[in-house]
Design a protein around this motif. Structure first.
Motif, PDB file in Angstrom:
ATOM      1  N   THR A  21       0.830  -1.194   0.000  1.00  0.00           N
ATOM      2  CA  THR A  21       0.000   0.000   0.000  1.00  0.00           C
ATOM      3  C   THR A  21       0.868   1.248   0.000  1.00  0.00           C
ATOM      4  O   THR A  21       2.071   1.192   0.215  1.00  0.00           O
ATOM      5  CB  THR A  21      -0.934   0.035   1.220  1.00  0.00           C
ATOM      6  OG1 THR A  21      -0.137  -0.039   2.417  1.00  0.00           O
ATOM      7  CG2 THR A  21      -1.903  -1.131   1.197  1.00  0.00           C
TER       8      THR A  21
ATOM      9  N   THR B  42      -5.805   6.645  -7.283  1.00  0.00           N
ATOM     10  CA  THR B  42      -5.023   5.770  -6.393  1.00  0.00           C
ATOM     11  C   THR B  42      -5.511   5.877  -4.959  1.00  0.00           C
ATOM     12  O   THR B  42      -5.601   4.874  -4.235  1.00  0.00           O
ATOM     13  CB  THR B  42      -3.531   6.119  -6.485  1.00  0.00           C
ATOM     14  OG1 THR B  42      -3.092   6.002  -7.846  1.00  0.00           O
ATOM     15  CG2 THR B  42      -2.697   5.202  -5.609  1.00  0.00           C
TER      16      THR B  42
ATOM     17  N   TYR C 257      -8.885   0.378 -10.059  1.00  0.00           N
ATOM     18  CA  TYR C 257      -8.425   1.618 -10.680  1.00  0.00           C
ATOM     19  C   TYR C 257      -9.383   2.075 -11.775  1.00  0.00           C
ATOM     20  O   TYR C 257      -9.673   3.258 -11.910  1.00  0.00           O
ATOM     21  CB  TYR C 257      -7.022   1.398 -11.233  1.00  0.00           C
ATOM     22  CG  TYR C 257      -6.305   2.666 -11.640  1.00  0.00           C
ATOM     23  CD1 TYR C 257      -5.733   3.508 -10.690  1.00  0.00           C
ATOM     24  CD2 TYR C 257      -6.182   3.016 -12.977  1.00  0.00           C
ATOM     25  CE1 TYR C 257      -5.068   4.670 -11.058  1.00  0.00           C
ATOM     26  CE2 TYR C 257      -5.521   4.171 -13.361  1.00  0.00           C
ATOM     27  CZ  TYR C 257      -4.960   4.997 -12.394  1.00  0.00           C
ATOM     28  OH  TYR C 257      -4.295   6.147 -12.768  1.00  0.00           O
TER      29      TYR C 257
ATOM     30  N   VAL D   9      -8.712   3.803  -4.558  1.00  0.00           N
ATOM     31  CA  VAL D   9      -8.412   2.374  -4.491  1.00  0.00           C
ATOM     32  C   VAL D   9      -7.982   2.000  -3.081  1.00  0.00           C
ATOM     33  O   VAL D   9      -8.409   0.972  -2.532  1.00  0.00           O
ATOM     34  CB  VAL D   9      -7.308   2.004  -5.507  1.00  0.00           C
ATOM     35  CG1 VAL D   9      -6.851   0.562  -5.295  1.00  0.00           C
ATOM     36  CG2 VAL D   9      -7.797   2.193  -6.939  1.00  0.00           C
ATOM     37  N   HIS D  10      -7.160   2.842  -2.471  1.00  0.00           N
ATOM     38  CA  HIS D  10      -6.635   2.550  -1.139  1.00  0.00           C
ATOM     39  C   HIS D  10      -7.653   2.759  -0.025  1.00  0.00           C
ATOM     40  O   HIS D  10      -7.665   2.010   0.956  1.00  0.00           O
ATOM     41  CB  HIS D  10      -5.404   3.423  -0.860  1.00  0.00           C
ATOM     42  CG  HIS D  10      -4.151   2.939  -1.494  1.00  0.00           C
ATOM     43  ND1 HIS D  10      -3.915   2.986  -2.851  1.00  0.00           N
ATOM     44  CD2 HIS D  10      -3.041   2.375  -0.946  1.00  0.00           C
ATOM     45  CE1 HIS D  10      -2.721   2.492  -3.114  1.00  0.00           C
ATOM     46  NE2 HIS D  10      -2.176   2.102  -1.987  1.00  0.00           N
TER      47      HIS D  10
ATOM     48  N   ILE E   4      -5.041  -1.645  -7.781  1.00  0.00           N
ATOM     49  CA  ILE E   4      -4.208  -0.514  -8.167  1.00  0.00           C
ATOM     50  C   ILE E   4      -3.945  -0.543  -9.668  1.00  0.00           C
ATOM     51  O   ILE E   4      -4.221  -1.536 -10.349  1.00  0.00           O
ATOM     52  CB  ILE E   4      -2.878  -0.507  -7.388  1.00  0.00           C
ATOM     53  CG1 ILE E   4      -2.129  -1.840  -7.569  1.00  0.00           C
ATOM     54  CG2 ILE E   4      -3.128  -0.229  -5.909  1.00  0.00           C
ATOM     55  CD1 ILE E   4      -0.763  -1.861  -6.922  1.00  0.00           C
ATOM     56  N   LYS E   5      -3.399   0.542 -10.199  1.00  0.00           N
ATOM     57  CA  LYS E   5      -3.177   0.679 -11.640  1.00  0.00           C
ATOM     58  C   LYS E   5      -2.386  -0.487 -12.207  1.00  0.00           C
ATOM     59  O   LYS E   5      -2.607  -0.917 -13.344  1.00  0.00           O
ATOM     60  CB  LYS E   5      -2.467   1.995 -11.927  1.00  0.00           C
ATOM     61  CG  LYS E   5      -2.294   2.300 -13.404  1.00  0.00           C
ATOM     62  CD  LYS E   5      -1.636   3.649 -13.620  1.00  0.00           C
ATOM     63  CE  LYS E   5      -1.514   3.975 -15.105  1.00  0.00           C
ATOM     64  NZ  LYS E   5      -0.876   5.302 -15.327  1.00  0.00           N
TER      65      LYS E   5
END
Length: 486
Positions: free
Chosen positions: A3, A90, A100, A93-94, A320-321
């Motif tokens: 992360t 981002t 993403y 997502v976190h 994530i991307k």
């Protein structure tokens, strides 16, 4: 599963980034790992009171600007958001576990709203009212309502912001945004963007904190003219009850329990694909999710088999991307995951069948809120999975035999937000359009856009987000009558 740490984010009040009055902070926890990925200032009553005074001052300035002047600022903000697109995606997502690609929906909502609503406001026409005695001329004009307060759900952090920010700013209102404490990070980052571009002070204020302190202070204040929210029906009822210290305009998008009805003459592949997407996209944490999938008995077995196959092929992971193949992430909190297990357990105990999933997947961080996409067949109205808004990755499927039965099952809910039907029978389409008790009826496909009204009936809300109708939440009408001189 690595992360990112986003550091500490401050409140955005009166054009400044400030610490909370009492210096408290909220830990933002990544639902994929259970790790703290940011801290944000934790607002309290004093901060809410400052935001109210700031917004009051901001309204006096913003409402006096011409629409052209407001548009310049909205365009400047739109450009700045686009420049920070990757960082914002981002962060989402976190903070809430979406992938993403899904996070782009949030960015798109903000930039579309900031671009579309100035034009929609410009296109509003003054209503001319005829005078039957020919003694006066009459017209209705629209003016900004005042300070607006927006309470936002955690599932689409910036999409929800966009749905409120666009029409409020275009209409000439100032706005206090209270994001959920579960996913405040990206909204606080928007506050940083507003600060960096020197957006007029007080026009937008952003703070998150305990509802008992922050929301109650905002709602009971006599300063706001508008209370708008996206959230649960129970929260909506509380806001309405607390708001009665003064007469305020209310706009609320609340809970849903969408029926997804598939007849035997439907395009099978289209219905199947959309059923999977509307069950598990954003981990099922969508107010318009396919909550109750109803399939005609003649294609039920075929559909169930195909649905399970598609579900089992979904890629679960941290979106994530760098992981573009991920379709579904974790749910937002441990309590929400536990609620999914409870819904499945209740359904199975009352005769339903767990067809797929229903477990914690292996190979993922134990502190994350992971659950497999889950399929339960044979649900009935006696089950919580039928009655409650699921808001998670559990698909409940049932069969029906007649059109009357499908209608009765579909309408057997206190909610009335979205509904979906798949059939090529035009008489049936006309009947269901007339008799389904939902604010949205989508037939043989699904479409959402900033220019399309989004709203519910019954316990699913008041008013609309998106479209020109949303402007009505932030405007008041004045009648102007002028005597004709002879």
């Amino acid at each position: 599963m690595r992360t990112q740490n986003f550091g500490y984010k401050k409140l955005y009040i009166d054009g400044q980034l400030v610490d909370a009055a009492k210096g408290k902070k909220i830990n933002v926890v990544c639902p994929a790992t259970g790790e703290v990925i940011a801290e944000v200032a934790k607002a309290g009553k004093e901060d809410a009171e400052k935001a109210l005074l700031s917004a009051q001052k901001g309204f006096k300035y913003w409402s006096k600007l011409s629409l052209a002047e407001r548009t310049v600022w909205m365009t400047k903000l739109r450009t700045a958001v686009l420049e920070k697109e990757h960082e914002l995606r981002t962060a989402m997502v976190h903070e809430m576990g979406k992938n993403y690609a899904g996070a782009y929906e949030d960015i798109e909502a903000v930039i579309n709203a900031l671009e579309w609503y100035p034009g929609a406001m410009k296109n509003l026409r003054e209503e001319q009212i005829p005078d039957y005695e020919n003694t006066h001329t009459h017209k209705m004009i629209s003016k900004p309502a005042g300070v607006a307060v927006a309470y936002l759900a955690w599932n689409f952090p910036l999409l929800n912001v966009g749905f409120k920010l666009g029409p409020a700013l275009a209409a000439g209102c100032s706005l206090i945004i209270k994001p959920s404490t579960l996913s405040p990070l990206s909204t606080y980052m928007l506050g940083e963007i507003l600060h960096d571009i020197d957006f007029p002070a007080g026009v937008v204020n952003i703070l998150a904190g305990p509802s008992g302190e922050v929301a109650t202070t905002l709602t009971t204040s006599k300063i706001p003219a508008v209370l708008t929210m996206i959230g649960s029906t129970e929260t909506g009822k509380k806001v309405i009850a607390d708001s009665t210290t003064s007469i305020k305009k209310l706009g609320m998008e609340l809970g849903g329990n969408a029926p997804f009805i598939i007849f035997e003459d439907a395009d099978f592949e289209i219905a199947l694909n959309l059923a999977v997407v509307l069950s598990f996209w954003n981990s099922g944490q969508i107010c318009v999710a396919a909550n109750r999938i109803m399939v005609h008995k003649n294609i039920y077995d075929k559909f169930l088999k195909a649905f399970i196959k598609r579900t089992s092929a979904l890629k679960l992971g941290f979106g994530i991307k760098e992981n573009p193949e991920v379709f579904m992430g974790p749910v937002v909190s441990r309590s929400d995951r536990d609620r999914m297990f409870e819904l499945v357990e209740d359904a199975v105990s009352k005769g339903a069948t767990l067809e797929y999933g229903g477990k914690i997947p292996k190979g993922f961080p134990e502190k994350g809120n992971w659950i497999e996409p889950t399929v339960v067949s044979g649900i009935t109205p006696e089950m919580n999975l039928f009655r409650q808004e699921t808001f998670g990755p559990v698909a409940g499927i049932m069969s029906f035999e007649t059109d009357d039965e499908a209608l009765e099952l579909a309408n057997d809910t206190e909610y009335g937000l979205a509904s979906y039907i798949f059939t090529n029978n035009h008489q049936r389409i006309e009947r269901f359009t007339d008799e389904l008790e939902f604010g949205e009826i989508q037939i043989n496909g699904v479409k959402y856009a900033i220019y399309l009204p989004h709203g519910g009936i019954k316990n699913s809300g008041i008013g609309h987000d998106c479209s020109h109708l949303a402007l009505g939440d932030y405007l008041v009408k004045k009648r102007v009558s002028i005597a004709i001189k002879y």
